[in-house]
Design a protein around this motif. Structure first.
Motif, PDB file in Angstrom:
ATOM      1  N   PRO A 127       5.529 -11.713 -13.982  1.00  0.00           N
ATOM      2  CA  PRO A 127       6.253 -11.312 -12.774  1.00  0.00           C
ATOM      3  C   PRO A 127       5.967 -10.392 -12.053  1.00  0.00           C
ATOM      4  N   GLU A 128       5.786  -9.211 -12.596  1.00  0.00           N
ATOM      5  CA  GLU A 128       5.643  -7.769 -12.126  1.00  0.00           C
ATOM      6  C   GLU A 128       4.042  -7.768 -11.506  1.00  0.00           C
ATOM      7  N   PHE A 129       3.121  -8.556 -12.054  1.00  0.00           N
ATOM      8  CA  PHE A 129       2.013  -8.666 -11.777  1.00  0.00           C
ATOM      9  C   PHE A 129       1.815  -9.437 -10.415  1.00  0.00           C
ATOM     10  N   ALA A 130       2.662 -10.611 -10.237  1.00  0.00           N
ATOM     11  CA  ALA A 130       2.951 -11.428  -9.069  1.00  0.00           C
ATOM     12  C   ALA A 130       3.320 -10.556  -8.218  1.00  0.00           C
ATOM     13  N   GLN A 131       4.296  -9.813  -8.263  1.00  0.00           N
ATOM     14  CA  GLN A 131       4.774  -9.146  -7.265  1.00  0.00           C
ATOM     15  C   GLN A 131       3.681  -8.007  -6.505  1.00  0.00           C
ATOM     16  N   VAL A 132       2.942  -7.566  -7.699  1.00  0.00           N
ATOM     17  CA  VAL A 132       1.922  -6.530  -7.115  1.00  0.00           C
ATOM     18  C   VAL A 132       0.921  -7.217  -6.015  1.00  0.00           C
ATOM     19  N   ILE A 133       0.428  -8.443  -6.749  1.00  0.00           N
ATOM     20  CA  ILE A 133      -0.485  -9.042  -5.921  1.00  0.00           C
ATOM     21  C   ILE A 133      -0.027  -9.580  -4.355  1.00  0.00           C
ATOM     22  N   ARG A 134       1.268  -9.886  -4.390  1.00  0.00           N
ATOM     23  CA  ARG A 134       1.875 -10.165  -3.202  1.00  0.00           C
ATOM     24  C   ARG A 134       1.770  -9.078  -2.247  1.00  0.00           C
ATOM     25  N   ARG A 135       2.051  -7.878  -2.674  1.00  0.00           N
ATOM     26  CA  ARG A 135       2.077  -6.607  -1.962  1.00  0.00           C
ATOM     27  C   ARG A 135       0.998  -6.326  -1.583  1.00  0.00           C
ATOM     28  N   ASP A 136      -0.305  -6.479  -2.338  1.00  0.00           N
ATOM     29  CA  ASP A 136      -1.625  -6.204  -1.979  1.00  0.00           C
ATOM     30  C   ASP A 136      -2.032  -6.943  -0.937  1.00  0.00           C
ATOM     31  N   VAL A 137      -1.734  -8.322  -1.132  1.00  0.00           N
ATOM     32  CA  VAL A 137      -2.155  -9.258  -0.108  1.00  0.00           C
ATOM     33  C   VAL A 137      -1.587  -8.943   1.735  1.00  0.00           C
ATOM     34  N   GLU A 138      -0.359  -8.441   1.407  1.00  0.00           N
ATOM     35  CA  GLU A 138       0.232  -8.051   2.565  1.00  0.00           C
ATOM     36  C   GLU A 138      -0.456  -6.735   3.066  1.00  0.00           C
ATOM     37  N   HIS A 139      -0.602  -5.621   2.113  1.00  0.00           N
ATOM     38  CA  HIS A 139      -1.422  -4.629   2.862  1.00  0.00           C
ATOM     39  C   HIS A 139      -2.862  -5.023   3.290  1.00  0.00           C
ATOM     40  N   TRP A 140      -3.559  -5.730   2.792  1.00  0.00           N
ATOM     41  CA  TRP A 140      -5.066  -6.067   3.353  1.00  0.00           C
ATOM     42  C   TRP A 140      -4.917  -7.146   4.478  1.00  0.00           C
ATOM     43  N   LYS A 141      -3.641  -7.850   4.461  1.00  0.00           N
ATOM     44  CA  LYS A 141      -3.418  -8.654   5.698  1.00  0.00           C
ATOM     45  C   LYS A 141      -3.460  -7.742   7.064  1.00  0.00           C
ATOM     46  N   ARG A 142      -2.729  -6.505   6.866  1.00  0.00           N
ATOM     47  CA  ARG A 142      -2.364  -5.482   8.041  1.00  0.00           C
ATOM     48  C   ARG A 142      -3.713  -4.817   8.163  1.00  0.00           C
ATOM     49  N   ALA A 143      -4.379  -4.494   7.183  1.00  0.00           N
ATOM     50  CA  ALA A 143      -5.588  -3.489   7.196  1.00  0.00           C
ATOM     51  C   ALA A 143      -6.628  -4.382   8.081  1.00  0.00           C
ATOM     52  N   VAL A 144      -6.834  -5.526   7.625  1.00  0.00           N
ATOM     53  CA  VAL A 144      -8.046  -6.464   8.303  1.00  0.00           C
ATOM     54  C   VAL A 144      -7.559  -6.597   9.593  1.00  0.00           C
ATOM     55  N   LYS A 145      -6.476  -7.079   9.898  1.00  0.00           N
ATOM     56  CA  LYS A 145      -5.881  -7.290  11.239  1.00  0.00           C
ATOM     57  C   LYS A 145      -6.335  -5.982  12.335  1.00  0.00           C
ATOM     58  N   GLU A 146      -5.827  -4.830  11.716  1.00  0.00           N
ATOM     59  CA  GLU A 146      -5.910  -3.742  12.441  1.00  0.00           C
ATOM     60  C   GLU A 146      -7.188  -3.261  12.701  1.00  0.00           C
ATOM     61  N   SER A 147      -8.192  -3.102  11.657  1.00  0.00           N
ATOM     62  CA  SER A 147      -9.301  -2.737  11.616  1.00  0.00           C
ATOM     63  C   SER A 147     -10.460  -3.738  12.280  1.00  0.00           C
ATOM     64  N   GLY A 148     -10.090  -5.100  12.300  1.00  0.00           N
ATOM     65  CA  GLY A 148     -11.130  -6.040  12.704  1.00  0.00           C
ATOM     66  C   GLY A 148     -12.321  -6.054  11.778  1.00  0.00           C
ATOM     67  N   ALA A 149     -12.161  -5.877  10.652  1.00  0.00           N
ATOM     68  CA  ALA A 149     -13.156  -5.951   9.613  1.00  0.00           C
ATOM     69  C   ALA A 149     -13.565  -7.649   9.475  1.00  0.00           C
ATOM     70  N   ARG A 150     -14.738  -7.871   9.091  1.00  0.00           N
ATOM     71  CA  ARG A 150     -15.403  -9.264   9.154  1.00  0.00           C
ATOM     72  C   ARG A 150     -16.072  -9.366   8.060  1.00  0.00           C
TER      73      ARG A 150
END
Length: 327
Positions: free
Chosen positions: A302-325
């Motif tokens: 369960p701890e690893f599941a929370q880490v994965i969800r946290r990281d998905v949210e980080h990259w969602k914001r980073a991809v959106k702001e950076s425009g990386a493709r």
């Protein structure tokens, strides 16, 4: 968000993944396979990932008295290897290696052949892979602030290497450019060896690589570290600054762990987790991982599941702001 709201959101995220852990004080029954276990790595053999995974596989083989075979299935930004895990029966005989691409791909690719949250069972976080922004010794800047000043003084004249399109280094490089308003050309490579062929002679002045692979070159004076990608200073290498200290929101703890096929029975997940955690507690394993610049985490499922969800949210914001493709 209030503390209460944050706690409720975290609890909801954990429940949604359906990875319950054992009750306090309860011990998982032993997992004892009767045939070989396959551990799928989504990267090429012989790299930094293999150096971490193979010693763990060997110790699990000894514990289970059955071979644990590392099966390298590279390609598709780790999608091929991950899909092979997803398509396997959730019986404990197929496990997989998860790196940061697992949490990046949902934001970069709309054609994933699996659902990251439904088709994968997080098993344990082994640790974090530390990324490093390195430069040739002749490069004038000695830190991220100096690099930014150099890039602003010569717009578009500098280039930076990464270990591939869609990697953490690529997205972070693009995010830095947006956050601080400078231009620098991205040059992706298919792995560390190809990147170092250009970085070591200085044909490309700076690049994002894995700290473990960079350390021999840094110690030999052939490269210098401008900053690490960790959110906080690395416990093993606190002398190196982190990018987060200069540009907030750009640091990340690159996930590295083990996963299993989705919908694995919670008791079986707990059994395998207990054995992996037992192996990760061995002094020789901790020493070997430290040589790869990795401090052991050994989390629950369960701890690893929370880490994965946290990281998905980080990259969602980073991809959106950076425009990386990816294209």
């Amino acid at each position: 968000m209030t503390r209460r709201a944050l706690l409720l959101a975290t609890a909801a995220a954990s429940a949604a993944w359906q990875t319950p852990s054992l009750a306090q004080g309860e011990q998982a029954p032993a997992f004892r396979p009767t045939r070989a276990v396959r551990l799928i790595s989504p990267l090429l053999a012989g790299g930094a990932t293999d150096a971490i995974v193979r010693p763990i596989a060997l110790k699990l083989s000894q514990l289970w008295n059955q071979p644990v075979v590392v099966d390298n299935k590279p390609g598709g930004g780790t999608i091929i290897g991950t899909q092979a895990v997803v398509q396997s029966p959730p019986d404990g005989y197929t496990l997989g290696v998860a790196i940061s691409a697992l949490t990046i791909n949902p934001s970069l690719r709309n054609d994933l052949p699996y659902d990251t949250f439904k088709d994968i069972s997080p098993l344990t976080q082994i640790g974090n892979i530390t990324g490093a922004l390195v430069a040739h010794p002749s490069f004038p800047a000695h830190d991220l602030e100096g690099l930014i000043a150099q890039a602003k003084a010569s717009p578009g004249a500098l280039s930076y290497a990464s270990l591939g399109v869609g990697t953490g280094g690529h997205i972070t490089g693009e995010l830095l450019k947006v956050r601080r308003g400078f231009d620098m050309v991205h040059v992706p490579f298919s792995g560390s060896n190809a990147a170092y062929r250009e970085l070591l002679p200085g044909r490309i002045p700076v690049g994002f690589v894995v700290l473990e692979s960079a350390l021999p070159h840094v110690k030999a004076g052939k490269l210098k570290v401008l900053g690490l990608t960790d959110v906080q200073r690395n416990k093993l290498y606190p002398e190196f600054p982190v990018l987060e200290e200069t540009v907030k929101g750009t640091g990340y703890d690159s996930v590295f762990g083990l996963i299993a096929p989705g919908r694995m029975a919670p008791d079986l997940l707990d059994q395998i987790n207990a054995d992996v955690v037992k192996v990760l507690a061995l002094p020789e394993i901790r020493q070997q991982l430290a040589q790869q610049a990795m401090a052991v985490v050994a989390s629950s499922a369960p701890e690893f599941a929370q880490v994965i969800r946290r990281d998905v949210e980080h990259w969602k914001r980073a991809v959106k702001e950076s425009g990386a493709r990816v294209n």
